[in-house]
Scaffold this motif. Structure first.
Motif, PDB file in Angstrom:
ATOM      1  N   GLY A 102     -20.767 -73.647 -74.117  1.00 22.18           N
ATOM      2  CA  GLY A 102     -20.995 -73.871 -73.019  1.00 22.18           C
ATOM      3  C   GLY A 102     -22.735 -74.504 -72.881  1.00 22.18           C
ATOM      4  O   GLY A 102     -23.299 -74.306 -73.925  1.00 22.18           O
ATOM      5  N   GLY A 138     -20.398 -73.401 -69.499  1.00 22.85           N
ATOM      6  CA  GLY A 138     -21.495 -72.645 -69.299  1.00 22.85           C
ATOM      7  C   GLY A 138     -22.157 -73.003 -67.831  1.00 22.85           C
ATOM      8  O   GLY A 138     -21.540 -73.442 -67.016  1.00 22.85           O
ATOM      9  N   SER A 177     -23.440 -73.277 -79.377  1.00 15.03           N
ATOM     10  CA  SER A 177     -23.765 -72.956 -77.992  1.00 15.03           C
ATOM     11  C   SER A 177     -25.037 -73.565 -77.559  1.00 15.03           C
ATOM     12  O   SER A 177     -25.789 -73.710 -78.338  1.00 15.03           O
ATOM     13  CB  SER A 177     -23.528 -71.515 -77.747  1.00 15.03           C
ATOM     14  OG  SER A 177     -23.639 -71.125 -76.255  1.00 15.03           O
ATOM     15  N   HIS A 197     -19.400 -67.987 -72.324  1.00 14.68           N
ATOM     16  CA  HIS A 197     -20.810 -68.560 -72.659  1.00 14.68           C
ATOM     17  C   HIS A 197     -22.049 -67.420 -72.514  1.00 14.68           C
ATOM     18  O   HIS A 197     -22.733 -67.360 -73.498  1.00 14.68           O
ATOM     19  CB  HIS A 197     -21.031 -69.583 -71.259  1.00 14.68           C
ATOM     20  CG  HIS A 197     -22.497 -69.942 -71.256  1.00 14.68           C
ATOM     21  ND1 HIS A 197     -23.002 -70.601 -72.108  1.00 14.68           N
ATOM     22  CD2 HIS A 197     -23.258 -69.777 -70.390  1.00 14.68           C
ATOM     23  CE1 HIS A 197     -24.253 -70.934 -71.953  1.00 14.68           C
ATOM     24  NE2 HIS A 197     -24.507 -70.454 -70.849  1.00 14.68           N
TER      25      HIS A 197
END
Length: 249
Positions: free
Chosen positions: A40, A66, A11, A126
């Motif tokens: 994200g 995201g 991430s 996210h």
């Protein structure tokens, strides 16, 4: 049970190809994964957004959108909700760097992904199951968790946004922040990601860290023409939230 899934989740890569590649190399050394997921914030604040997207495509990663991906793909002021006005120039720079094809791709990414069986499900988002921009801190109050997670049926929820790795059990659910593969903020300069393995009754969580050349990324930020590069370099080198400077050395 059928073959147990092994999922690597990255991430908040934030255009840091060096960080992502370090995580991918570490994952390979750990035996790889059945599925790669990017949770994200793939481009914003980094010097190589297009190359990050291309690398994710190369490894067949499944991706969720995201908040900064939403900003880049924005078609209205509503899509820019939460964006700092000072980020507008960088958003335009990011759009030019990745091109309209990738801008449209970011715009169409899903809010969430689900894996596993209905009674042993992993949800990847996210920031949290309700919004893409509200932090879940490790010690967040029960009322906040109830508001953002209360009706979610998945037993394990993996997310990023905060850039700090942790695992917390809340009302029988496993909450996993997988950290940041490009812009860690927990006092550790190494990129972070997580490997989740399907087990009977839950998902096993392993956080991993991988070193990358911070100086090289800082130089790329200085040279690439991204607006606000000095602030971005400072954030990269500090690798912690300002509010935590008294808690994280």
């Amino acid at each position: 049970m059928s073959k147990q899934l092994r999922i690597a989740i990255f991430s908040d890569i934030h255009g840091n190809l060096a960080g992502l590649d370090a995580c991918l190399a570490d994952l390979q050394a750990q035996g790889g994964a059945d599925i790669h997921v990017a949770a994200g914030d793939l481009c914003m604040d980094g010097p190589k957004p297009k190359k990050v997207l291309q690398r994710l495509q190369e490894v067949g990663a499944q991706c969720v959108r995201g908040n900064t991906d939403r900003y880049i793909g924005a078609q209205s002021d509503e899509d820019l909700a939460g964006a700092d006005p000072s980020d507008r120039k960088q958003i335009e720079w990011q759009r030019k760097e990745i091109g309209e094809k990738w801008v449209a791709w970011l715009r169409e990414l899903p809010f969430s992904l689900r894996f596993g069986t209905k009674d042993n499900q992993l949800l990847v988002v996210h920031a949290n199951p309700t919004t893409d921009d509200e932090h879940l801190w490790p010690g967040v109050e029960d009322a906040v968790l109830k508001r953002l997670i209360g009706k979610e049926t998945a037993g394990t929820i993996a997310f990023g946004h905060l850039h700090i790795p942790f695992v917390r059990i809340w009302r029988g659910k496993t909450l996993v922040n997988v950290s940041s593969a490009g812009l860690p903020k927990d006092g550790d300069p190494r990129a972070g990601y997580a490997i989740l393995t399907e087990r009977s009754g839950g998902w096993e969580v392993r956080h991993r860290r991988a070193a990358f050349d911070v100086k090289k990324v800082a130089t790329a930020l200085a040279d690439c023409g991204i607006p606000g590069s000095s602030d971005l370099i400072s954030t990269l080198r500090r690798h912690r939230y300002k509010r935590l400077k008294s808690l994280i050395p």
